[in-house]
Design an enzyme around this catalytic site. Structure first.
Site, PDB file in Angstrom:
ATOM      1  N   ASN A 223      -8.696  -4.002  -5.286  1.00  0.00           N
ATOM      2  CA  ASN A 223      -8.300  -4.065  -3.884  1.00  0.00           C
ATOM      3  C   ASN A 223      -8.989  -2.896  -3.198  1.00  0.00           C
ATOM      4  OD1 ASN A 223      -7.102  -4.051  -1.395  1.00  0.00           O
ATOM      5  ND2 ASN A 223      -5.032  -3.552  -2.124  1.00  0.00           N
TER       6      ASN A 223
ATOM      7  N   LYS B  67      -9.012  -2.186  -0.138  1.00  0.00           N
ATOM      8  CA  LYS B  67      -8.268  -1.696   1.046  1.00  0.00           C
ATOM      9  C   LYS B  67      -9.262  -1.490   2.200  1.00  0.00           C
ATOM     10  CE  LYS B  67      -4.854   0.100  -2.110  1.00  0.00           C
ATOM     11  NZ  LYS B  67      -3.804   1.084  -2.391  1.00  0.00           N
TER      12      LYS B  67
ATOM     13  N   HIS C  49       0.954  -6.975   0.393  1.00  0.00           N
ATOM     14  CA  HIS C  49       0.753  -5.645  -0.194  1.00  0.00           C
ATOM     15  C   HIS C  49       1.732  -4.662   0.458  1.00  0.00           C
ATOM     16  CE1 HIS C  49      -1.088  -1.831  -1.257  1.00  0.00           C
ATOM     17  NE2 HIS C  49      -1.640  -2.479  -2.264  1.00  0.00           N
TER      18      HIS C  49
ATOM     19  N   GLU D  41       1.356  -1.786   1.537  1.00  0.00           N
ATOM     20  CA  GLU D  41       0.851  -1.107   2.740  1.00  0.00           C
ATOM     21  C   GLU D  41       1.028  -1.987   3.963  1.00  0.00           C
ATOM     22  OE1 GLU D  41      -2.942  -0.201   1.005  1.00  0.00           O
ATOM     23  OE2 GLU D  41      -1.919   1.201  -0.331  1.00  0.00           O
TER      24      GLU D  41
ATOM     25  N   GLU E   8       3.666  -3.765  -8.004  1.00  0.00           N
ATOM     26  CA  GLU E   8       3.111  -2.478  -7.606  1.00  0.00           C
ATOM     27  C   GLU E   8       4.241  -1.568  -7.122  1.00  0.00           C
ATOM     28  OE1 GLU E   8      -1.342  -2.967  -6.649  1.00  0.00           O
ATOM     29  OE2 GLU E   8      -0.243  -3.182  -4.784  1.00  0.00           O
TER      30      GLU E   8
ATOM     31  N   GLY F  84      -1.749   5.045  -5.232  1.00  0.00           N
ATOM     32  CA  GLY F  84      -2.573   6.103  -4.645  1.00  0.00           C
ATOM     33  C   GLY F  84      -2.034   7.504  -4.893  1.00  0.00           C
TER      34      GLY F  84
ATOM     35  N   SER G  46      -2.173   3.279  -9.403  1.00  0.00           N
ATOM     36  CA  SER G  46      -2.878   4.334 -10.149  1.00  0.00           C
ATOM     37  C   SER G  46      -3.314   3.876 -11.540  1.00  0.00           C
ATOM     38  CB  SER G  46      -2.029   5.605 -10.233  1.00  0.00           C
ATOM     39  OG  SER G  46      -1.749   6.100  -8.935  1.00  0.00           O
TER      40      SER G  46
ATOM     41  N   GLY H  10      -6.651  -0.191  -7.084  1.00  0.00           N
ATOM     42  CA  GLY H  10      -7.080   0.354  -5.795  1.00  0.00           C
ATOM     43  C   GLY H  10      -8.253   1.304  -5.981  1.00  0.00           C
TER      44      GLY H  10
HETATM   45  P1  13P Z   1      -4.263   2.619  -6.503  1.00  0.00           P
HETATM   46  O1  13P Z   1      -4.875   2.025  -7.734  1.00  0.00           O
HETATM   47  O2  13P Z   1      -5.253   3.375  -5.654  1.00  0.00           O
HETATM   48  O3  13P Z   1      -3.018   3.396  -6.797  1.00  0.00           O
HETATM   49  O4  13P Z   1      -3.807   1.381  -5.573  1.00  0.00           O
HETATM   50  C1  13P Z   1      -3.088   0.358  -6.147  1.00  0.00           C
HETATM   51  C2  13P Z   1      -2.987  -0.739  -5.158  1.00  0.00           C
HETATM   52  O5  13P Z   1      -2.336  -0.608  -4.152  1.00  0.00           O
HETATM   53  C3  13P Z   1      -3.718  -1.981  -5.424  1.00  0.00           C
HETATM   54  O6  13P Z   1      -3.336  -2.967  -4.549  1.00  0.00           O
END
Ligand code: 13P
Length: 248
Positions: A10, A12, A95, A97, A165, A171, A211, A232
């Site tokens: 992803n 983002k 997601h 976010e 997640e 993140g 992560s 991510g």
């Molecule tokens: P990270 O791998 O950067 O923690 O993000 C995970 C994520 O939100 C994937 O959709």
């Protein structure tokens, strides 16, 4: 019961047409012998260039969102037909976010999901609890709500990929332990069994996200209920290939 692992990135709101195509071209030879399904979900404007970059490879391109309506007065939104016209196969829905910053709810997740399924896009539906919810012992309650509302009315649950997640792991560099991820994903599978049917639940692909990286992917992927990852930060670099090759 065999589930083919599925590793998806992803991006983002990262990368440009130039840096994205460069990364995909470097990834192609590194992931070509993968035993799992591989996808990169990218910002909408990069889709045409990334589909072209990924041509003749096993990397599928996905989107990060889709609107529920076929067309109309929805400024800034993108329809399923628009995505499909450019060769998109997967789409991330709900997601955290989008839930946190853009007002996404279980109801809008459900509407987007039905549109994705009806148009032949493969949805990756994200669920997960916040740190406050986990600390309050509400993880299972939150997941139950997200699953029962978000997946409402789905006829063939096997067509839906679930990404667990935990919001506190996204993140932050703070991954769920293998045991935490396994335990929670096993709960999600059990819940899907109750909401749909236990036999179908055994066929649903459930990813872990938060992560996940080149160092911890093996341990997570070794868990019996973890079928893949939604990556991510580590999908923005060649580490993504290491994760895709977790079993090598
Ligand atoms: P990270 O791998 O950067 O923690 O993000 C995970 C994520 O939100 C994937 O959709």
């Amino acid at each position: 019961m065999s589930r083919k692992p599925f590793i998806a990135g992803n991006w983002k709101m990262n990368m440009t047409a130039e840096s994205g195509a460069k990364l995909i071209n470097e990834l192609k030879p590194l992931v070509k012998d993968a035993d799992c399904d591989v996808a990169l979900c990218v910002p909408a404007i990069l889709i045409p260039a990334m589909v072209k970059a990924a041509e003749d490879s096993n990397i599928k391109i996905g989107a990060e969102n889709v609107h529920w309506a076929a067309s109309g007065a929805f400024t800034g939104e993108i329809s399923a037909d628009m995505l499909k016209e450019y060769g998109v196969e997967y789409v991330i829905i709900g997601h955290s976010e989008r839930r946190q910053y853009f007002g996404e709810t279980d109801e809008t997740v459900n509407k987007r999901l039905h549109t994705a399924l009806n148009s032949g896009l493969k949805p990756i539906v994200c669920v997960g609890e916040t740190l406050a919810e986990r600390e309050a012992g509400e993880t299972e309650k939150v997941l139950t709500r997200q699953l029962s509302e978000g997946l409402k009315g789905v006829e063939d649950i096997k067509k839906v990929v679930i990404a667990y997640e935990p919001v506190w792991a996204i993140g932050t560099g703070k991954t769920a332990t293998n045991e935490q991820a396994q335990e929670t994903i096993a709960f999600i599978r059990k819940k899907i069994g109750e909401l749909f049917c236990p036999k179908c639940a055994e066929k649903v692909i459930i990813q872990y996200g938060g992560s996940m990286n080149a160092a911890n992917c093996k341990g997570l992927m070794a868990q019996p209920d973890i079928d893949g990852g939604l990556i991510g930060g580590a999908s923005l670099k060649l580490d993504f290939a290491t994760i895709v090759n977790f079993d090598k």
